[in-house]
Every structure is written in C-alpha cells, then in structure tokens.
Design a protein around this motif. Structure first.
Motif, mmCIF file in Angstrom:
data_model
loop_
_atom_site.group_PDB
_atom_site.id
_atom_site.type_symbol
_atom_site.label_atom_id
_atom_site.label_comp_id
_atom_site.label_asym_id
_atom_site.label_seq_id
_atom_site.Cartn_x
_atom_site.Cartn_y
_atom_site.Cartn_z
ATOM 1 N N GLN A 137 38.409 31.594 47.616
ATOM 2 C CA GLN A 137 38.464 30.470 48.550
ATOM 3 C C GLN A 137 39.788 30.463 49.315
ATOM 4 N N PRO A 138 39.758 30.111 50.591
ATOM 5 C CA PRO A 138 40.961 30.267 51.435
ATOM 6 C C PRO A 138 42.126 29.382 51.032
ATOM 7 N N ASP A 139 41.863 28.255 50.400
ATOM 8 C CA ASP A 139 42.949 27.333 50.071
ATOM 9 C C ASP A 139 43.441 27.463 48.639
ATOM 10 N N ILE A 140 43.039 28.509 47.946
ATOM 11 C CA ILE A 140 43.395 28.653 46.537
ATOM 12 C C ILE A 140 44.764 29.306 46.407
ATOM 13 N N THR A 141 45.508 28.910 45.392
ATOM 14 C CA THR A 141 46.803 29.539 45.133
ATOM 15 C C THR A 141 46.597 30.888 44.459
ATOM 16 N N SER A 142 47.598 31.735 44.526
ATOM 17 C CA SER A 142 47.492 33.069 43.930
ATOM 18 C C SER A 142 47.251 32.988 42.428
ATOM 19 N N GLY A 143 47.944 32.081 41.773
ATOM 20 C CA GLY A 143 47.774 31.947 40.328
ATOM 21 C C GLY A 143 46.370 31.511 39.953
ATOM 22 N N SER A 144 45.829 30.549 40.693
ATOM 23 C CA SER A 144 44.471 30.083 40.405
ATOM 24 C C SER A 144 43.444 31.163 40.682
ATOM 25 N N ALA A 145 43.674 31.912 41.764
ATOM 26 C CA ALA A 145 42.752 33.002 42.084
ATOM 27 C C ALA A 145 42.717 34.030 40.966
ATOM 28 N N THR A 146 43.874 34.343 40.422
ATOM 29 C CA THR A 146 43.934 35.301 39.314
ATOM 30 C C THR A 146 43.173 34.774 38.108
ATOM 31 N N LYS A 147 43.342 33.499 37.804
ATOM 32 C CA LYS A 147 42.643 32.919 36.645
ATOM 33 C C LYS A 147 41.126 32.979 36.821
ATOM 34 N N TRP A 148 40.651 32.677 38.020
ATOM 35 C CA TRP A 148 39.203 32.742 38.261
ATOM 36 C C TRP A 148 38.702 34.178 38.159
ATOM 37 N N LEU A 149 39.481 35.132 38.649
ATOM 38 C CA LEU A 149 39.079 36.537 38.542
ATOM 39 C C LEU A 149 39.001 36.959 37.077
ATOM 40 N N LEU A 150 39.973 36.555 36.286
ATOM 41 C CA LEU A 150 39.954 36.892 34.858
ATOM 42 C C LEU A 150 38.773 36.226 34.162
ATOM 43 N N LEU A 151 38.444 35.002 34.587
ATOM 44 C CA LEU A 151 37.284 34.331 34.001
ATOM 45 C C LEU A 151 36.000 35.084 34.339
ATOM 46 N N ALA A 152 35.904 35.585 35.557
ATOM 47 C CA ALA A 152 34.730 36.383 35.927
ATOM 48 C C ALA A 152 34.606 37.600 35.023
ATOM 49 N N ALA A 153 35.717 38.270 34.759
ATOM 50 C CA ALA A 153 35.701 39.429 33.871
ATOM 51 C C ALA A 153 35.273 39.027 32.463
ATOM 52 N N PHE A 154 35.735 37.876 32.006
ATOM 53 C CA PHE A 154 35.352 37.392 30.678
ATOM 54 C C PHE A 154 33.851 37.136 30.595
ATOM 55 N N PHE A 155 33.285 36.537 31.630
ATOM 56 C CA PHE A 155 31.843 36.279 31.643
ATOM 57 C C PHE A 155 31.044 37.589 31.595
ATOM 58 N N VAL A 156 31.501 38.580 32.333
ATOM 59 C CA VAL A 156 30.805 39.871 32.288
ATOM 60 C C VAL A 156 30.913 40.466 30.881
ATOM 61 N N GLY A 157 32.073 40.284 30.242
ATOM 62 C CA GLY A 157 32.234 40.741 28.868
ATOM 63 C C GLY A 157 31.268 40.052 27.920
ATOM 64 N N CYS A 158 31.065 38.762 28.126
ATOM 65 C CA CYS A 158 30.066 38.048 27.319
ATOM 66 C C CYS A 158 28.670 38.613 27.578
ATOM 67 N N GLY A 159 28.408 38.959 28.855
ATOM 68 C CA GLY A 159 27.140 39.591 29.176
ATOM 69 C C GLY A 159 26.989 40.931 28.488
ATOM 70 N N PHE A 160 28.082 41.656 28.364
ATOM 71 C CA PHE A 160 28.055 42.941 27.652
ATOM 72 C C PHE A 160 27.639 42.739 26.205
#
Length: 598
Positions: free
Chosen positions: A151-174
C-alpha cells in the motif's frame, strides 16, 4: 448496500454446510486418522493413521488438527469432522473480499467473494476433509498480507512485517499440503517487488528475510519429525520413514514428474492404467488442455477463459497504474498462470479437487476485470459471450444433466448487448455465474458424492474406483464412505471377540485405504499394513513377527493386490507361512481371507 457481504457469506455458509451430516465420514482415510490422533500426543503431533501409531497419513497434520479439536468438543461424528472445513471455506470468502477491496474497490471485492462462493470444486472440497480447504485459506491470507505490504501509505517497517507474515502463512500452507503451497511463491514475490515503493536494496533484503521466515515456518515440523528422539510412527508415503523424503518425493517431485508412487507407474501390477481410472486419479493427460477436459471443466474452468482474456486485455492496454494496483494484477495473474501451468503439466497423481487453489485468483481477476470492463464499450458483453460459449461446451458433455443451463446462459450473454447500461452488469454477471451456481447447488443440496475420497460437483461419475483398482478384496466389497459391509462387520466382530488382551485386535492388508473403515468402526485397535496404498515398509516383517511372538496381534485380514513386491509381499508371505486361514464357517464370512496368528 451494507448487507451485500453478509448475504454472500451466508450463501457460502449454506453451500458449505447444508446437510453436512448426510455426507458421512467424508474422506474416511483422514477421518480414521482424526480418531487415532485423539488417542495420544505423539499420534496427534505426527498425524498417525492408527491408534497403535504404526504409520502416519501421507500429508502433514495441520489440516487434521482442527478436525481433531472439533471432535473433542462435539464428539466423533461425520459432521463434527467436516465442520471446520465449512468454517474455513467461509473464512476464505471473507478474506478474499477484504484483499480485493484494498486492491480494486468494494464492487470488485463483492463480485470476487461471490465467484469464490459459487466455484463448484471449492464448494465440494469445503464439504469434505481433504487438506486443500485449509491450504486455500492460508494462501489467501498470504495474498492479503502482500496486498497490505504494497500500500502506498505504508511505512517501510510495516511493509516488512506484512511481507514476513505472508511468508509465515505460506509456511503454514506447507505444513498443510507441503510443496503445493510453494507454487504461489513466485507470484507473491513478483507482486511485492512490483508494488513496493521502497528502495530496491530494501526490497531485496526484505525478500531474503521473508525467505528465511518461509523456510523456518515450513520446515519446523519436518525437522521435529526427523529429529524426534523417541518412538514415532513411520511417515506414510516416504521411502525411508523421514518427513524430508516425503517433501521431496511423494509430495514433491513425484507429483510433478510422476516418479515412484506419485505417478501412473505406481498402478498395481505395473499394467497400463485404464483410461477411466486415469481420468479420475490423474485428471486426464497432462497438457495445456487439462484444466478444460472432462474431469476439470465443470469443476473450475467456467470462468477461466474470461479470466485469461482479462489478463491479456490488461497487459495489452499497458495501463499506467499506481504501483500497488499493478502489484494486484501481478499477484492474481501470476498465481493463476503459475499454478495453472504446474497443474496442467504435472505428471504425477493429480485429482480434480486440487484445482480449488485456482479459485481465488480466478475470482479476484473476474471481480476486478468486470468492474474495469464496465468502462470499455461492450466489455461485459464480450466476457459474457466468451463464458457462455465455453459453458455450452461443458454443459453438453453431459446433456442428460441440467442441459437447460446452456441455452439460458447463452440467451443472457446475448441480452447484454441490448439491455440498458445499468442492467448490463447485472445480466452479464448472471450469465457468468449461472452455470457454476447450478453445479455448486447440486453439490450442496444433492446427494453426497459417490466417491468421498475424490469428490466432484455436477453429474457424478459412474466409474467404480474399487472395481478398477481391486477386483478382489478380502473382506467383501470395499466402500470409502466409512461404513463396514456385512462381511467386514463379521470379520471385525470375530477378531474383536477372540483377540483377548492383544494390543492390536486386527491388522488389515492392503493399506489404510482398506483399513480405514475398520479403524472408524472398532472400539479396539486396528492397523493397516503399509500406509495408504499398502506399499510402505510399516510394519516391517520383523516387526510383524515380533507382534505375533509377544501376543500383541492375533488376526490378519488378507487383501490380494497384484504386482506388489518389497516389504508388502514379504509381510503377507510371512503371514501365509506362519498363520492359519480361519474357515468361513467360524465367523459367517464368504469372500474374506482371515488369518489366525496365535
């Protein structure tokens, strides 16, 4: 206006849960494991198929854990096993709406949610207890997190956290269905790189960090299993009892390349797999047309042509979109194309219900595409006509089953060229969704599928999987609905009454696929030889001999299965050499071969 999403969620709940109690035990293989996993911590942790903890199911246990917990709360019933699946299915519809709304707006989100709710194979599999339902929920969760990260208004730190959460969800899918979850990773990474406004150095480091989270969240269970210091079940489907082998082999390369037990060469006896069975077990021949063939067409392909046309149109238009909107097209288009190509060319075992993983990207693309098409002259009518043309092909493959749908869809599609501008969207959406809605309703309100292990919507196949794969079955005609036949009941009653203090009342040759009915219907411990198909080296011949010597097992039910070698052949050779056949007159049987190993 505010009641549209609740109405869609209510529709999804009805389609997923109506008459759920009539679906019996669902896939009895996994339901038997649910019962066994309730018997102890190790069985729960590893996903043991039998209460003795001899062998696990051939998937990680993530999708079974909620089912076990549900039975702890409500008791062991078919509906209590299937209830979490229905809940997860509705949750995926809700989460998809939230994801698409951020990307393409409310109207696109509502249509995407409706498309997912009405996708026939998704409705069917969400009423069953295969792992794909939870896999889809985790993958949609990953898509939501990626969408938030760009999202365009997101801070760098928040963006990183959401990206890591996406990776975690895929890991749960694994940990739900292993490498099937990783297929979507290229689309997620591409969407983040395309949509993030952070400096490229930050994007790369964030992506590498997400890769670390993905590996950790994916492989912790594999490491736990393979490093477990105490006794544990044999990992079903593996060649050496390790979870890592299961990842790479049976649930990995074997599914793609058709190696070993994951491909058609695993058919008993080495003979060529009959075409009817190949269509059922393999989804037809690999190739670009697989998603549109007789096995898949009525399950997932209704809106696939329209979704592909939308993607081509967006690419051809070369629209100057904001980065976060461009990321959405990359995400959903990449998911559809990558998953679709992998599914189309997979050379191993491939069932039609796997294609439920294509439903979220198709739904998202249709939602955003139809909204965008309203701004293009004849945009919606063109999508409606393309969809109607393909619907006619699918419908008239089985003209004896609801053939009226085809002409109605065609009339609606043509009507979109003549109705007023305000009505075009309504008539066009009806033309898009009517046929899959009929197939979905047939699954929700019609009789349960004849084959609970390989469920499908629409006209039911008359192919008898049991007759194709096992012309001779000890214990009478086999059913995968969790019910014992009269013959099997006689075998079980005889073994239970005479096994005394033996830890294992009955062992069943032919694997879990044969033993599941006994596990579900016995108050005593029943085990199946050799995992799902009976080919796993669990138990070994020496372990079997030890059970008999120590008085832990007395009865073995034979099940002739041609062409087996290795440990499977050795086990039954030992049984025939060291045990005696119980005369049919002793227990009232007629077709079974029951051995007494006292």
């Amino acid at each position: 206006m505010r009641f549209r999403l609740p109405a869609i969620l209510a529709l999804a709940a009805v389609l997923h849960a109506w008459g759920l109690w009539a679906w019996g035990w669902g896939n009895s293989y996994y339901t038997a494991a649910v019962r066994s996993m309730s018997s102890g911590f190790v069985n729960f942790l590893f996903g043991a198929f039998d209460q003795a903890g001899v062998v696990t199911v051939d998937k990680p246990p993530f999708s079974l854990w909620p089912q076990v917990i549900s039975t702890w709360i409500f008791g062991l019933h078919g509906w209590s096993v299937l209830l979490p699946q229905a809940i997860f299915g509705v949750a995926a519809v809700f989460l998809l709406h939230r994801t698409v709304r951020i990307w393409a707006g409310e109207n696109a989100a509502l249509l995407a949610a409706l498309v997912l709710a009405l996708t026939p194979i998704t409705v069917v599999i969400d009423r069953d207890n295969n792992p794909d339902t939870l896999l889809v929920l985790f993958l949609v969760g990953a898509a939501y997190a990626i969408t938030r990260a760009v999202q365009p208004d997101i801070t760098s730190g928040s963006a990183t956290k959401w990206l890591l959460l996406a990776a975690f969800f895929v890991g749960c899918g694994f940990n739900t269905k292993m490498l099937a979850a990783w297929i979507v990773v290229p689309a997620l990474v591409a969407a983040y790189l395309a949509g993030s406004t952070a400096p490229w150095r930050r994007r790369i480091t964030d992506t590498l960090a997400a890769g670390g989270v993905l590996l950790a969240s994916s492989l912790w269970w594999v490491a736990l299993v393979d490093l477990w210091p105490g006794e544990k079940p044999y990992i079903g489907g593996s060649t050496n009892g390790t979870a890592l082998d299961l990842v790479i082999g049976y649930n990995g390369l074997a599914r793609i390349l058709g190696m070993g037990g994951g491909g058609p060469e695993g058919f008993p006896g080495g003979q060529e797999m009959p075409k009817a069975l190949r269509n059922m077990m393999m989804g037809g021949d690999p190739g670009l047309g697989r998603m549109f063939n007789e096995s898949m067409g009525g399950q997932i392909s209704w809106l696939l042509p329209a979704a592909l046309v939308i993607l081509v149109g967006v690419a051809a238009a070369r629209l100057r979109l904001p980065a976060h909107q461009r990321a959405g097209w990359v995400l959903w288009g990449g998911w559809l194309l990558v998953n679709g190509l992998v599914f189309s060319f997979a050379g191993g075992i491939f069932h039609s219900y796997y294609t439920t993983a294509l439903a979220p990207p198709i739904a998202a693309l249709i939602g955003a595409g139809v909204v965008a098409a309203q701004r293009v002259r004849f945009g919606i009518p063109v999508l409606a006509v393309i969809t109607a043309a393909w619907a006619l092909v699918v419908v008239y493959r089985t003209p004896e089953w609801n053939a009226w749908v085809g002409p109605v869809v065609a009339v609606l599609a043509v009507a979109t060229f003549f109705v007023g501008k305000r009505a075009t969207a309504l008539v066009g959406v009806t033309a898009l969704l009517l046929a899959p809605a009929v197939w979905s309703a047939s699954a929700a309100f019609g009789p349960p599928p004849a084959n609970a292990s390989l469920p499908s919507a629409g006209p039911q196949s008359t192919v008898d999987l049991h007759e194709l794969m096992r012309p001779e079955v000890g214990g009478g005609n086999w059913t995968n609905k969790g019910d014992l036949t009269e013959e099997q009941r006689k075998v079980l009653d005889h073994a239970s009454a005479r096994s005394g203090g033996a830890r294992i009342s009955l062992a069943v040759d032919g694997g879990a696929i044969m033993a599941s009915n006994f596990v579900l219907n016995s108050s005593r411990v029943v085990v199946g030889f050799g995992g799902f198909m009976g080919a796993d080296p669990a138990p070994t011949t020496s372990e079997l001999a030890g059970w008999v010597r120590r008085g832990e097992l007395r009865f073995v039910l034979g099940s002739p299965m041609p062409g087996r070698g290795g440990e499977a052949a050795s086990r039954m050779a030992w049984v025939r050499a060291n045990c005696t056949v119980v005369p049919h007159a002793e227990y009232g049987g007629t077709t079974s071969t029951l051995y007494d190993c006292r």
